[in-house]
Design an enzyme around this catalytic site. Structure first.
Site, PDB file in Angstrom:
ATOM      1  N   LYS A  35       0.837  -1.195   0.000  1.00  0.00           N
ATOM      2  CA  LYS A  35       0.000   0.000   0.000  1.00  0.00           C
ATOM      3  C   LYS A  35       0.878   1.254   0.000  1.00  0.00           C
ATOM      4  O   LYS A  35       1.781   1.393   0.816  1.00  0.00           O
ATOM      5  CB  LYS A  35      -0.884   0.000   1.249  1.00  0.00           C
ATOM      6  N   LYS A  65      -7.058   8.077  -0.573  1.00  0.00           N
ATOM      7  CA  LYS A  65      -8.288   8.586   0.063  1.00  0.00           C
ATOM      8  C   LYS A  65      -8.930   9.684  -0.783  1.00  0.00           C
ATOM      9  O   LYS A  65      -9.138  10.817  -0.340  1.00  0.00           O
ATOM     10  CB  LYS A  65      -8.014   9.068   1.474  1.00  0.00           C
TER      11      LYS A  65
HETATM   12  P1  XMP Z   1       0.741   2.332  10.373  1.00  0.00           P
HETATM   13  O1  XMP Z   1       2.125   2.879  10.397  1.00  0.00           O
HETATM   14  O2  XMP Z   1      -0.183   2.988  11.353  1.00  0.00           O
HETATM   15  O3  XMP Z   1       0.225   2.710   8.898  1.00  0.00           O
HETATM   16  O4  XMP Z   1       0.686   0.845  10.460  1.00  0.00           O
HETATM   17  C1  XMP Z   1      -1.125   2.682   8.527  1.00  0.00           C
HETATM   18  C2  XMP Z   1      -1.281   3.181   7.147  1.00  0.00           C
HETATM   19  O5  XMP Z   1      -2.663   3.218   6.861  1.00  0.00           O
HETATM   20  C3  XMP Z   1      -3.080   4.582   6.777  1.00  0.00           C
HETATM   21  N1  XMP Z   1      -4.248   4.711   7.628  1.00  0.00           N
HETATM   22  C4  XMP Z   1      -5.492   4.702   7.210  1.00  0.00           C
HETATM   23  N2  XMP Z   1      -5.972   4.513   6.004  1.00  0.00           N
HETATM   24  N3  XMP Z   1      -8.154   4.690   6.908  1.00  0.00           N
HETATM   25  C5  XMP Z   1      -7.318   4.491   5.857  1.00  0.00           C
HETATM   26  O6  XMP Z   1      -7.814   4.315   4.741  1.00  0.00           O
HETATM   27  C6  XMP Z   1      -7.720   4.869   8.138  1.00  0.00           C
HETATM   28  O7  XMP Z   1      -8.491   5.025   9.069  1.00  0.00           O
HETATM   29  C7  XMP Z   1      -6.323   4.861   8.296  1.00  0.00           C
HETATM   30  N4  XMP Z   1      -5.557   4.964   9.378  1.00  0.00           N
HETATM   31  C8  XMP Z   1      -4.287   4.868   8.932  1.00  0.00           C
HETATM   32  C9  XMP Z   1      -1.956   5.430   7.244  1.00  0.00           C
HETATM   33  O8  XMP Z   1      -1.940   6.692   6.616  1.00  0.00           O
HETATM   34  C10 XMP Z   1      -0.767   4.592   6.903  1.00  0.00           C
HETATM   35  O9  XMP Z   1      -0.448   4.706   5.528  1.00  0.00           O
END
Ligand code: XMP
Length: 220
Positions: A35, A65
């Site tokens: 991703k 997003k």
């Molecule tokens: P981490 O470092 O927290 O990375 O394991 C998480 C990744 O996912 C993204 N992220 C989200 N994407 N809805 C999403 O679509 C969410 O609620 C959300 N929370 C985190 C984040 O930006 C990173 O790339």
């Protein structure tokens, strides 16, 4: 295409291209999908998506997003697809006309819809519409939805709304508090994991730990 083996979707949120390829060389094989988010792509250009796609042969999700009017959403989705992305994340609050337009333009590019943000503020606004977002994703025949892996009860609820066939990808695991394996146990297809892997002293050992936690719940 989107096959669940380890259940890990790697959030490739490292600083630059060199770090990205170093990490992928270390643990890329154990990840089911990769991703991208904005920071790495803004720094290195969208060509990094193409490069990673060509090198890793894994499904690629651009978690951009998308949340604009249809003309702009559709351009973003088309450009991501042309760069090699297999999926693009869109927000639910863009509404039905925008989602319909996105579906038409997406073609083979899988669309994933955000149902609820993982941060505490996700409870301020998105949580009130989680059911509607999930139902809308199902109605429009999207490939999948995002649900908060740090709230497994929400993942379970979203799975009930969308049924058994659509994918659920879950952030919120590891650095944001969610337990490895808990989202997949609750019905997720992939756990999106970034910092817990790339900030680990030993990413290989961390991935082994994650795989041990997800394995009991992997269906294939
Ligand atoms: P981490 O470092 O927290 O990375 O394991 C998480 C990744 O996912 C993204 N992220 C989200 N994407 N809805 C999403 O679509 C969410 O609620 C959300 N929370 C985190 C984040 O930006 C990173 O790339």
């Amino acid at each position: 295409m989107w096959k669940q083996h380890s259940g890990i979707m790697l959030a490739l949120d490292v600083e630059n291209r060199a770090q990205a390829f170093r990490l992928l060389d270390l643990i890329g094989e154990d990840c089911d999908a990769i991703k991208f988010n904005y920071p790495l792509v803004l720094r290195e250009g969208l060509s990094i998506v193409t490069e990673v796609k060509n090198r890793c042969k894994k499904p690629i999700l651009c978690d951009f997003k998308v949340a604009d009017v249809p003309v702009t959403n559709d351009r973003i989705i088309r450009i991501c697809g042309e760069a090699g992305a297999d999926g693009v994340m869109v927000h639910g609050f863009i509404g039905m006309d925008a989602l319909q337009s996105a579906v038409q333009v997406a073609g083979n590019t899988a669309l994933f819809l955000v149902t609820q943000m993982t941060n505490p503020g996700g409870l301020d606004f998105t949580a009130q519409f989680t059911d509607e977002f999930a139902a809308m994703a199902r109605t429009f025949g999207l490939a999948g939805v995002q649900a908060p892996g740090n709230r497994p009860e929400v993942v379970r609820h979203v799975r009930k709304i969308i049924g058994p066939d659509m994918m659920i990808v879950c952030c919120g695991i590891g650095a944001q508090g969610g337990k490895f394996g808990a989202a997949i146990e609750a019905g997720a297809t992939f756990e999106i994991i970034g910092r817990a892997i790339y900030d680990a002293k030993d990413p290989v050992a961390k991935v082994a730990e994650i795989k041990a936690a997800t394995r009991p719940f992997i269906k294939s």
